[in-house]
Enzyme design. Structure first.
Site, PDB file in Angstrom:
ATOM      1  N   HIS A   7      -6.136  13.437   6.798  1.00 43.95           N
ATOM      2  CA  HIS A   7      -7.190  13.485   6.803  1.00 43.95           C
ATOM      3  C   HIS A   7      -6.973  14.841   6.998  1.00 43.95           C
ATOM      4  O   HIS A   7      -7.540  15.630   6.973  1.00 43.95           O
ATOM      5  CB  HIS A   7      -7.591  13.182   8.021  1.00 43.95           C
ATOM      6  CG  HIS A   7      -8.814  13.336   8.644  1.00 43.95           C
ATOM      7  ND1 HIS A   7     -10.401  13.063   8.655  1.00 43.95           N
ATOM      8  CD2 HIS A   7      -8.899  14.732   9.819  1.00 43.95           C
ATOM      9  CE1 HIS A   7     -10.837  14.209   9.241  1.00 43.95           C
ATOM     10  NE2 HIS A   7     -10.515  14.915   9.143  1.00 43.95           N
ATOM     11  N   GLU A   8      -6.102  15.024   7.619  1.00 43.45           N
ATOM     12  CA  GLU A   8      -5.924  17.052   7.889  1.00 43.45           C
ATOM     13  C   GLU A   8      -5.301  17.388   6.857  1.00 43.45           C
ATOM     14  O   GLU A   8      -5.333  18.477   6.332  1.00 43.45           O
ATOM     15  CB  GLU A   8      -4.458  17.074   9.288  1.00 43.45           C
ATOM     16  CG  GLU A   8      -4.284  16.688  10.209  1.00 43.45           C
ATOM     17  CD  GLU A   8      -5.782  16.767  11.338  1.00 43.45           C
ATOM     18  OE1 GLU A   8      -5.930  18.267  10.653  1.00 43.45           O
ATOM     19  OE2 GLU A   8      -6.052  17.127  12.062  1.00 43.45           O
TER      20      GLU A   8
ATOM     21  N   GLU B 115     -15.785  16.891   7.385  1.00 41.38           N
ATOM     22  CA  GLU B 115     -15.361  15.237   8.773  1.00 41.38           C
ATOM     23  C   GLU B 115     -15.400  14.336   7.823  1.00 41.38           C
ATOM     24  O   GLU B 115     -13.939  13.766   7.342  1.00 41.38           O
ATOM     25  CB  GLU B 115     -15.595  14.987   9.880  1.00 41.38           C
ATOM     26  CG  GLU B 115     -15.445  16.179  10.707  1.00 41.38           C
ATOM     27  CD  GLU B 115     -13.957  16.773  10.974  1.00 41.38           C
ATOM     28  OE1 GLU B 115     -13.459  15.940  10.240  1.00 41.38           O
ATOM     29  OE2 GLU B 115     -13.786  17.749  11.853  1.00 41.38           O
TER      30      GLU B 115
END
Length: 271
Positions: free
Chosen positions: A128-129, A187
């Site tokens: 995700h990062e 996100e």
């Protein structure tokens, strides 16, 4: 272990600062110079590296023989070059639960996150990062933080030149990043990137589901543990909903395996 004071979002961009820095004197400068300043990807990467270098000096970094470093290297050594990005990884030995990535490719994982996440769950979190970096989500946030730290307004920013920040300004820039947040769309896109990263590399995509379930459990905890952690979720989509989105896609892909009830571990997972 030290406690890092962290702010508005978990699993986001470059956002951490050592507790020794005086956060009460953060520079209150608006971002009205944001559009006036020409700010390239190279500028974002340069400032990110300076900020991460500052944070590395002001926080306890796990050494090469530390169990946290050994575990992280085992998981991510083959991803130092990922999707056109040159990445570097380190572990901060702190009590807060977080991870972040920056425009220069720096990925920092907090030891307390590693204590509660299995390998597949950590892979999903850091995937995700990496997604935030790949999608260039941090560029405007770094730009705004830089202007605040340098105390620039529209007039001074119109020179279109990136000034060198001193040590205090670097700390202030990190503090300003604490107030930044990604949009729900960003996100969601980073979540999608994480899932694709897991799937493409043959990892268990259900790890992303379990990771979100654990984050939801942490957010629900009361008392002192919640006070710092809850702040990270103010701008985040609901973790349970994110977990269900992973489940839905995994079912569609034929990759879903019911993990049963997800609970927080009672002992550290990093030995």
């Amino acid at each position: 272990m030290k406690k890092i004071i962290i702010g508005a979002f978990l699993i986001g961009s470059c956002v951490t600062i050592n507790a020794q820095f005086n956060l009460n004197k953060a520079l209150d400068v608006g971002s009205k110079g944001l559009k006036a300043l020409t700010f390239t990807n190279a500028d974002a990467a340069k400032l990110a590296k300076e900020g991460v270098d500052w944070m590395d000096k002001n926080n306890t970094v796990a050494g090469p023989k530390d169990p946290y470093t050994i575990r992280l290297n085992k998981l991510f050594s083959k991803h130092k070059s990922q999707d056109g990005l040159n990445l570097n990884y380190k572990v901060y030995k702190v009590t807060d639960i977080n991870a972040f990535a920056c425009a220069d490719g720096s990925v920092r994982v907090f030891s307390s996150l590693m204590d509660i996440m299995t390998d597949d769950e950590l892979l999903a979190v850091i995937g995700h990062e990496i997604g935030h970096v790949k999608n260039e989500d941090t560029k405007d946030a770094i730009k705004s933080a830089y202007l605040k730290a340098a105390a620039m307004d529209a007039a001074s920013a119109s020179s279109k030149t990136i000034a060198t920040l001193n040590d205090s300004q670097l700390g202030a820039m990190a503090n300003a990043m604490l107030d930044a947040s990604h949009s729900k769309k960003q996100e969601s896109e980073a979540d999608t990137y994480s899932y694709d990263f897991m799937k493409a590399n043959g990892y268990d995509v259900v790890g992303a589901y379990r990771a979100f379930k654990k984050l939801a459990l942490l957010a629900e905890e009361g008392g002192a543990k919640q006070s710092g952690f809850q702040k990270m979720f103010n701008s985040h989509p609901d973790s349970n909903k994110r977990a269900e989105a992973v489940k839905k896609r995994a079912e569609k892909d034929g990759l879903w395996k019911d993990p049963g009830t997800v609970t927080l571990p009672t002992t550290k997972l990093t030995k």
